[in-house]
Design a protein around this motif. Structure first.
Motif, short mmCIF file in Angstrom:
data_model
loop_
_atom_site.label_atom_id
_atom_site.label_comp_id
_atom_site.label_asym_id
_atom_site.label_seq_id
_atom_site.Cartn_x
_atom_site.Cartn_y
_atom_site.Cartn_z
N GLU A 238 -10.56 5.46 6.02
CA GLU A 238 -11.93 5.85 6.33
C GLU A 238 -12.81 5.78 5.08
O GLU A 238 -13.95 5.29 5.14
CB GLU A 238 -11.97 7.26 6.90
N THR B 41 -16.01 3.38 4.87
CA THR B 41 -17.33 3.99 4.65
C THR B 41 -17.98 3.44 3.39
O THR B 41 -19.16 3.08 3.38
CB THR B 41 -17.19 5.52 4.56
N ASP C 135 -22.52 11.15 5.31
CA ASP C 135 -22.81 11.79 6.60
C ASP C 135 -23.94 11.07 7.34
O ASP C 135 -24.09 11.24 8.56
CB ASP C 135 -23.20 13.25 6.40
N ASP C 136 -24.74 10.28 6.60
CA ASP C 136 -25.87 9.58 7.22
C ASP C 136 -25.51 8.16 7.63
O ASP C 136 -26.34 7.44 8.19
CB ASP C 136 -27.07 9.54 6.26
N MET D 47 -14.92 11.08 9.98
CA MET D 47 -16.34 11.35 10.01
C MET D 47 -16.96 10.79 11.29
O MET D 47 -16.73 9.64 11.64
CB MET D 47 -16.99 10.71 8.79
N ARG D 48 -17.70 11.65 11.99
CA ARG D 48 -18.32 11.28 13.26
C ARG D 48 -17.30 10.78 14.28
O ARG D 48 -17.62 10.06 15.21
CB ARG D 48 -19.41 10.23 13.05
N ARG D 49 -16.03 11.09 14.05
CA ARG D 49 -14.94 10.76 14.96
C ARG D 49 -14.84 9.26 15.22
O ARG D 49 -14.41 8.84 16.29
CB ARG D 49 -15.10 11.54 16.28
N GLN D 50 -15.21 8.46 14.21
CA GLN D 50 -15.08 7.02 14.35
C GLN D 50 -13.63 6.58 14.26
O GLN D 50 -13.26 5.55 14.79
CB GLN D 50 -15.91 6.31 13.27
N GLN E 256 -9.26 13.57 12.81
CA GLN E 256 -10.42 12.79 13.23
C GLN E 256 -11.36 12.63 12.05
O GLN E 256 -11.63 13.59 11.33
CB GLN E 256 -11.15 13.47 14.39
N GLU F 196 -24.14 5.47 9.84
CA GLU F 196 -23.74 5.20 11.23
C GLU F 196 -22.85 3.98 11.21
O GLU F 196 -23.28 2.87 10.89
CB GLU F 196 -24.99 4.94 12.09
N GLN G 256 -12.88 4.31 17.35
CA GLN G 256 -13.39 5.02 18.52
C GLN G 256 -13.42 4.14 19.77
O GLN G 256 -12.99 4.57 20.85
CB GLN G 256 -14.81 5.52 18.21
N ARG H 202 -14.84 10.93 21.95
CA ARG H 202 -15.43 11.76 20.89
C ARG H 202 -15.13 13.23 21.08
O ARG H 202 -15.28 14.02 20.15
CB ARG H 202 -16.95 11.54 20.85
#
Length: 780
Positions: free
Chosen positions: A507, A511, A655-656, A720-723, A718, A658, A739, A694
């Protein structure tokens, strides 16, 4: 029963009531199928599928009336005898007198297959209601089994549906196109019809209590299916809203089409049907089901105690409060083995726990000062009786669930929303702890004495220690339990620790690669960089930077070298008009290409792909030598170097970010002996399935069908953002999903929850069944 004639009359009445209910509700089913077909048409699909859907919608529009008329005619024939002719789906002529005798054999076989699938779907949803009804009817009629053509049998109604469908001129192709819609509507419809027939017989005193636990095969997806509990539908709003079931069923049909198969064996059909129904109950479906069960419980209590909701809640009376405290202390003493005991590690037997709790219940009821308190004591006792007889809860932790009964009772007496909402922290705590242990073997040595059992023990003891704090203590320990799970899978659980570490690295790399790509695009947005170099930096070198940062750190010399290499590449590919510049490029090119190859090698790029990338870069450099590219001013290059040096400071907050599926690189490169990356399989997920993916909770157990293996796995992590989601098997096998792929496996039934509904919902249903039989126990 008073006489044989009386029992036969009761059986006839029940069967007639069942058929009348079908006749009353069938128009609503046909309407819902029509709505579901139209909604299905509005969803995106490939051209061939869209054409089939358009044809099916047009056919339904023209022939729905004939289909309804034919089905109701056949049902009316069963009003008196209760039997339906054994005619096959193609024994009747087509609408308009058309028959195709050359295809009759194939058509009959196809009709039988579709009919069997529909019957399987109905049984998957309504097996427990049908089993109860069959037991009551065979007892009344003094026979061992229902007639093969009895209207009560699911396959008989399925045969009526298919026969009348074909008689109305509708094709098997149209049925297959709308199969998910049809299965959803008929399964729900038949379940309610069985429920009403059972209710009628219970009211007449026919087998009010049936011990069928060994025979019940409830649908594995019932936690995700919205249910109706009160009446047959007589119009478009079939219990649920008219649109809601149609929408859910249309999504199910889309799943069916995406997964392909027009024909399959019974096992695959069963799995497909289960996933169709599960797809229909996502989003708020599981919550809706749970709230429907709670609603039935409150209505039942309200019939016995009309003022229960208004007057029964508040602090327990002094006598009851003292009795609860005494019971809690006694239970803790009796149910927990002393460390010095000879068999200190042997769990207390379930019969001993149930007997102890039953005796305490009687004492509590004697101390209660109002009917509301007595009713609350009875309901909580029934809930825990069901929980403690749940065979999938390991014996070593069952005692800690038993010790929660008194704290839960204290909360239930004082807080009105305990019986009104699924969000009460006491319910959520029981459900979360249950979900985490129900995948272990009942006598699992891995669980006994381990970290999970110790944490559950600690949670229960904390709850017992703060009896006057109500829901706050449950909310506090629930939060602590969630934090424990995160720490446990990351640091303590041998089966998951390595996998979680690897998954986190994956992850972090993905990211960072996206972050580097975003920032490089900003940097080069207005800079005249040759397109081949630009694409290499975005699609290859950003991942190299990310991999280097994960391995060596964001401030390491290695990452600085890779950033300087990016700047050198940009400079080398810019226009070179002087002999000195060209000589400088030729001199610096060999070490530059070596660093580029080393970076790609560290990022897992194959040698063949490295050669392809180098060849494209050579073409870009050749263009620079012929001055076909724009020149980059020296000042701009210096600014670029400065920004690359401080690139990490410019990166967007993780966190920002997507994570766009189009930006995420193929994760299969992360495959190793310790981590399997799921890159293929499943079927195209609906938005509802993605939403469900999710919502999965860490610690819950599933059955995974992957690479010719069928394993029990636990959701351990899980991202970040459950990706990204990591599942681990008890043997330490780590399986990583993105996901969308996770949703695809859920859609196809390749990943199935061990629990079909939460522990407290199942317990509430069990309590309802007992109270339906004997509501007076609330008052005694």
């Amino acid at each position: 029963m008073a006489s044989t004639a009386h029992t036969m009359a009761l059986a006839t009445q029940a069967r007639r009531s069942y058929v009348e209910g079908l006749l009353e509700g069938l128009p609503g089913v046909v309407h819902a199928v029509d709505q579901g077909a139209r909604l299905l048409l509005s969803q995106v699909a490939d051209p061939a599928t869209m054409m089939r859907r358009r044809d099916a919608v047009e056919d339904i529009k023209n022939s729905a009336g004939f289909w309804l008329q034919g089905a109701m005619s056949m049902l009316r024939g069963a009003l008196h005898s209760g039997l339906v002719s054994a005619s096959r789906p193609n024994d009747l002529p087509m609408a308009g007198g058309r028959q195709n005798f050359s295809l009759v054999d194939n058509e009959t076989i196809e009709g039988e297959i579709l009919s069997s699938r529909l019957a399987l779907s109905v049984m998957d949803r309504a097996s427990w209601e049908f089993t109860d009804l069959r037991s009551r009817m065979t007892m009344l009629e003094g026979r061992e089994e229902l007639d093969a053509n009895d209207i009560l049998r699911p396959h008989v109604l399925a045969r009526i549906a298919i026969t009348s469908w074909r008689t109305a001129g509708l094709s098997h192709e149209a049925w297959r196109t709308l199969q998910g819609v049809l299965h959803e509507e008929f399964a729900h419809f038949n379940e309610e019809a069985y429920h009403e027939a059972n209710r009628l017989l219970i009211e007449r005193g026919v087998l009010p209590e049936i011990d069928l636990r060994p025979f019940i095969r409830r649908s594995r997806n019932s936690a995700f299916v919205n249910t109706q509990s009160s009446q047959f539908a007589s119009g478009p709003a079939t219990g649920l809203s008219a649109l809601a079931p149609a929408e859910r069923a249309s999504q199910s049909a889309a799943a069916s089409e995406a997964s392909g198969g027009a024909l399959a064996d019974d096992k695959s059909v069963g799995e497909e049907t289960r996933m169709m129904t599960r797809a229909g109950g996502l989003g708020r479906g599981g919550t809706d089901h749970a709230e429907a069960v709670l609603g039935r419980l409150n209505r039942l209590i309200g019939r016995q105690l009309p003022d229960f909701a208004r007057t029964s809640h508040g602090p327990a009376s002094p006598a009851l409060d003292a009795a609860i405290t005494n019971a809690q202390q006694g239970i803790a003493l009796r149910l927990t083995p002393e460390p010095s005991a000879r068999h200190a590690n042997a769990p207390v037997s379930t019969p001993a726990m149930l007997e102890e709790l039953h005796q305490r219940k009687q004492a509590l009821k004697a101390a209660a000062s109002s009917p509301g308190e007595r009713a609350t004591i009875e309901v909580v006792a029934l809930l825990f009786q069901s929980i403690l007889t749940e065979e999938r809860i390991p014996a070593s932790v069952r005692v800690w669930f038993a010790r929660l009964q008194m704290p839960v009772l204290r909360v239930a007496v004082s807080e009105p929303d305990f019986f009104a909402t699924t969000d009460h922290p006491a319910r959520r705590l029981i459900d979360r702890m249950g979900a985490c242990v129900m995948g272990f073997d009942a006598n699992s040595a891995r669980l006994a004495g381990g970290a999970v059992e110790k944490e559950i023990k600690r949670v229960v003891q904390v709850v017992e220690a703060y009896p006057d704090t109500g829901r706050r203590v449950f909310q506090t320990v629930l939060t602590e339990f969630e934090r424990f799970l995160e720490h446990y899978f990351k640091n303590e659980n041998e089966a998951s620790r390595k996998g979680v570490s690897l998954a986190q690295q994956v992850e972090q790399r993905e990211t960072l690669a996206i972050q580097y790509t975003i920032e490089l695009r900003k940097m080069l947005n207005e800079m005249p960089v040759q397109e081949g170099v630009r694409e290499f930096l975005f699609h290859v070198w950003a991942d190299v930077l990310a991999m280097t940062a994960v391995k060596s750190g964001l401030q390491s010399e290695e990452i600085k070298t890779m950033k300087r290499t990016a700047a050198d590449l940009i400079w080398s590919a810019s226009a070179k008009v002087s002999r000195e510049e060209r000589a400088d490029v030729i001199r610096r090119l060999p070490p530059l290409l070596k660093i580029l190859r080393d970076g790609m090698q560290s990022a897992g790029v194959s040698a063949a792909h490295q050669d392809e990338h180098i060849q494209r870069l050579n073409n870009s450099l050749a263009a620079a030598f012929t001055a076909r590219t724009a020149s980059i001013p020296k000042q701009r290059l210096e600014q670029l170097m400065e920004r690359l040096e401080t690139l990490e400071e410019l990166l967007p907050d993780a966190d920002d970010v997507e994570i766009d599926e189009s930006l995420v690189l193929d994760l299969s490169g992360h495959e190793s002996s310790e981590l399997e990356v799921v890159a293929v399989g499943g079927s195209m997920p609906t938005p509802a399935m993605v939403a469900w993916a999710r919502e999965l909770q860490v610690g819950s157990w599933y059955t995974l069908d992957y690479r010719n293996r069928n394993d029990s796995v636990q959701l351990a992590w899980q991202g970040m953002r459950r990706q990204l989601s990591l599942f681990v098997s008890p043997q330490g096998r780590g399986i990583l999903f993105q996901q969308q792929r996770l949703a695809a496996f859920l859609q196809a039934g390749l990943l199935v929850p061990v629990q079909d509904e939460s522990l407290t919902v199942r317990a509430t249903r069990s309590a309802l069944a007992k109270l339906d039989v004997d509501p007076s126990r609330l008052l005694n």
